[in-house]
Design a protein around this motif. Structure first.
Motif, mmCIF file in Angstrom:
data_model
loop_
_atom_site.group_PDB
_atom_site.id
_atom_site.type_symbol
_atom_site.label_atom_id
_atom_site.label_comp_id
_atom_site.label_asym_id
_atom_site.label_seq_id
_atom_site.Cartn_x
_atom_site.Cartn_y
_atom_site.Cartn_z
ATOM 1 N N ALA A 1 6.214 -1.788 3.344
ATOM 2 C CA ALA A 1 6.298 -2.213 1.937
ATOM 3 C C ALA A 1 5.454 -3.466 1.736
ATOM 4 O O ALA A 1 5.980 -4.561 1.519
ATOM 5 N N PRO A 2 4.121 -3.336 1.791
ATOM 6 C CA PRO A 2 3.260 -4.525 1.705
ATOM 7 C C PRO A 2 3.331 -5.245 0.368
ATOM 8 O O PRO A 2 3.001 -6.433 0.298
ATOM 9 N N TRP A 3 3.739 -4.559 -0.709
ATOM 10 C CA TRP A 3 3.837 -5.228 -2.005
ATOM 11 C C TRP A 3 4.993 -6.238 -2.039
ATOM 12 O O TRP A 3 5.077 -7.058 -2.942
ATOM 13 N N GLY B 1 -2.466 2.195 -5.028
ATOM 14 C CA GLY B 1 -2.859 2.338 -3.627
ATOM 15 C C GLY B 1 -1.660 2.326 -2.695
ATOM 16 O O GLY B 1 -1.608 3.083 -1.714
ATOM 17 N N HIS B 2 -0.686 1.455 -2.980
ATOM 18 C CA HIS B 2 0.541 1.430 -2.179
ATOM 19 C C HIS B 2 1.273 2.761 -2.278
ATOM 20 O O HIS B 2 1.768 3.294 -1.276
ATOM 21 N N ILE C 1 2.299 5.428 0.664
ATOM 22 C CA ILE C 1 3.688 5.857 0.868
ATOM 23 C C ILE C 1 3.767 7.375 0.911
ATOM 24 O O ILE C 1 4.425 7.971 1.775
ATOM 25 N N VAL C 2 3.083 8.036 -0.016
ATOM 26 C CA VAL C 2 3.122 9.498 -0.081
ATOM 27 C C VAL C 2 2.489 10.100 1.172
ATOM 28 O O VAL C 2 3.004 11.078 1.736
ATOM 29 N N ARG C 3 1.369 9.542 1.624
ATOM 30 C CA ARG C 3 0.725 10.075 2.837
ATOM 31 C C ARG C 3 1.673 9.985 4.034
ATOM 32 O O ARG C 3 1.756 10.918 4.836
ATOM 33 N N ARG C 4 2.362 8.869 4.180
ATOM 34 C CA ARG C 4 3.303 8.734 5.304
ATOM 35 C C ARG C 4 4.475 9.693 5.146
ATOM 36 O O ARG C 4 4.947 10.277 6.117
ATOM 37 N N ALA D 1 -0.976 12.760 -2.573
ATOM 38 C CA ALA D 1 -0.951 11.302 -2.715
ATOM 39 C C ALA D 1 -1.794 10.866 -3.902
ATOM 40 O O ALA D 1 -1.406 9.977 -4.679
ATOM 41 N N GLU D 2 -2.946 11.505 -4.079
ATOM 42 C CA GLU D 2 -3.824 11.147 -5.192
ATOM 43 C C GLU D 2 -3.176 11.470 -6.531
ATOM 44 O O GLU D 2 -3.218 10.668 -7.475
#
Length: 441
Positions: free
Chosen positions: A205-207, A385-386, A390-393, A407-408
């Motif tokens: 959670a970088p945000w 971007g965050h 998240i969706v990719r993971r 994700a896009e």
């Protein structure tokens, strides 16, 4: 911080010109903390106990004696009066008592012996009924005092035999006794391990960088000082659905400690935190003490969600108002939390190593006294971007191209609409079900 530690932290987490605190980077033995504070069973103050019980005992005994006096000596106006732990004789005509026939004195001896056998009336042998009654008053006090002393000593011995937890129910007493001594403070035991823990939380959670850095610095300092994993109470303030609660859950999972979640908007939130005291329908400890006693750890994570929605509280049958804000004031204060009394168990606990993570959507409705006990950190909403990351993971188990496309799409929806992370997670779940679930042919 050495170069090996720096590898755990992206530059954006540290921030420009940020320098972490420098505790000694050594691996200390596991920290422990004494949570249950059981007092020694005190010795009873004998004189104070006598002052408490003797007036009542004397009053009961003297009332029966006075009935006998009035029956045998109806015209003498003689009666006993109590004053604290003393008894004195009052008579309208004291000289008349000595002029009464011996038969009256013998009747009185017999009557008083049957009414108050604690003392021995000897007036008939002294040749003065008045003097005999005065002596009887003294003997009555002495006899009842000796009887009371024996009861006090027996009660004190019983208290020592049963211990300070004798008033608790069997199950509660066993839980408290099993948690006596020092409980472990779970989590990293070196600053290197603290760095790894918070690097993992930050990566997810970088945000929430502002909150992660605040907590990371505090825990690094505590572990470096040998006090174990702990952070001061922290309030994450921001829009709904930005991952504030998830940060607390990730912290509990990373530390391997029990997790307690409280919804501040629930009318019973105060009871869930501190417990139900006597005066309500049933006394029982709160979720915090239950977690400590049942899991036997000193630093559980307690999440209080949406503190801004905390209500005014509830009123008990004995007129005591209980609110979440009032309950938290003592628990979040570093001083009072070192000796906090559970209202249900009536036992003192040191809960100063509990980790509090509180969330809110606004701070203007929160008690200023409560805010002063927390570090308030404003958190921002995740960027597109965050969300894509998240969706990719979340979809890492499916085809990489499909995961990237999903994700896009979801990131675009995020940037155009007001969504929460819970809704993003629900979208990912639908994608997984559509790709991995059974199909109709």
């Amino acid at each position: 911080m050495n170069d090996d530690n720096l590898r755990f932290f992206p530059d954006e987490m540290l921030g420009e010109n940020a320098t972490p605190e420098e505790p000694v980077p050594s691996r200390a033995p596991g920290a422990h903390h004494r949570v249950v504070l059981l007092p020694d069973v005190p010795r009873l103050d004998e004189e104070a106990e006598l002052d408490r019980v003797m007036p009542r005992n004397l009053a009961d005994e003297v009332s029966r004696v006075n009935v006998a006096l009035k029956e045998i000596l109806p015209d003498a106006g003689a009666h006993f009066v109590t004053q604290g732990r003393l008894v004195r004789l009052e008579a309208k005509a004291p000289d008349m008592l000595d002029l009464l026939p011996d038969t009256v004195a013998f009747d009185l001896v017999y009557k008083l012996a049957s009414v108050a056998p604690a003392a021995e009336f000897r007036g008939a042998y002294l040749g003065s009924l008045h003097a005999g009654l005065q002596r009887y008053a003294t003997e009555l006090v002495d006899a009842l005092t000796e009887r009371a002393r024996k009861k006090i000593l027996a009660r004190e011995a019983e208290l020592h035999r049963r211990g300070p937890l004798h008033r608790l129910k069997d199950d509660d007493r066993k839980l408290v006794e099993d948690a006596k001594g020092e409980l472990p403070i779970l989590g990293p035991m070196s600053v290197d391990e603290v760095d790894e823990l918070w690097a993992g939380i930050h990566a997810a959670a970088p945000w929430l960088q502002a909150a992660s850095v605040e907590a990371w610095r505090a825990m690094r300092h505590e572990v470096g000082a040998g006090r174990g994993a702990w952070i001061p109470p922290i309030l994450l303030n921001g829009e709904p659905g930005t991952g504030k609660t998830s940060l607390g859950r990730s912290l509990a999972a990373s530390l391997g400690v029990p997790l307690v979640e409280i919804d501040a908007g629930n009318g019973t939130a105060a009871f869930q935190v501190s417990g139900v005291e006597k005066g309500w329908s049933g006394a029982e400890p709160g979720l915090l003490i239950e977690a400590i006693l049942q899991q036997r750890t000193a630093n559980p994570v307690v999440i209080v969600n949406e503190l801004c929605r905390a209500g005014a509280g509830m009123m008990s049958q004995n007129g005591t108002r209980t609110s979440l804000s009032d309950a938290l004031l003592a628990l979040l204060d570093r001083g009072s939390s070192r000796r906090w009394r559970c209202p249900a168990l009536r036992v003192d606990f040191d809960v100063s190593r509990v980790i509090w993570v509180l969330t809110s959507n606004r701070v203007d409705t929160i008690d200023p006294a409560l805010l002063s006990r927390m570090r308030v950190v404003d958190v921002r909403k995740p960027s597109a971007g965050h969300i894509a990351e998240i969706v990719r993971r979340r979809l890492s188990d499916i085809d990489e191209d499909l995961a990237g496309h999903a994700a896009e799409v979801i990131a675009k929806v995020w940037s155009r609409r007001v969504l929460t992370l819970r809704q993003v997670d629900a979208m990912c779940e639908r994608v997984l079900r559509s790709l991995t679930g059974p199909r109709l042919h």
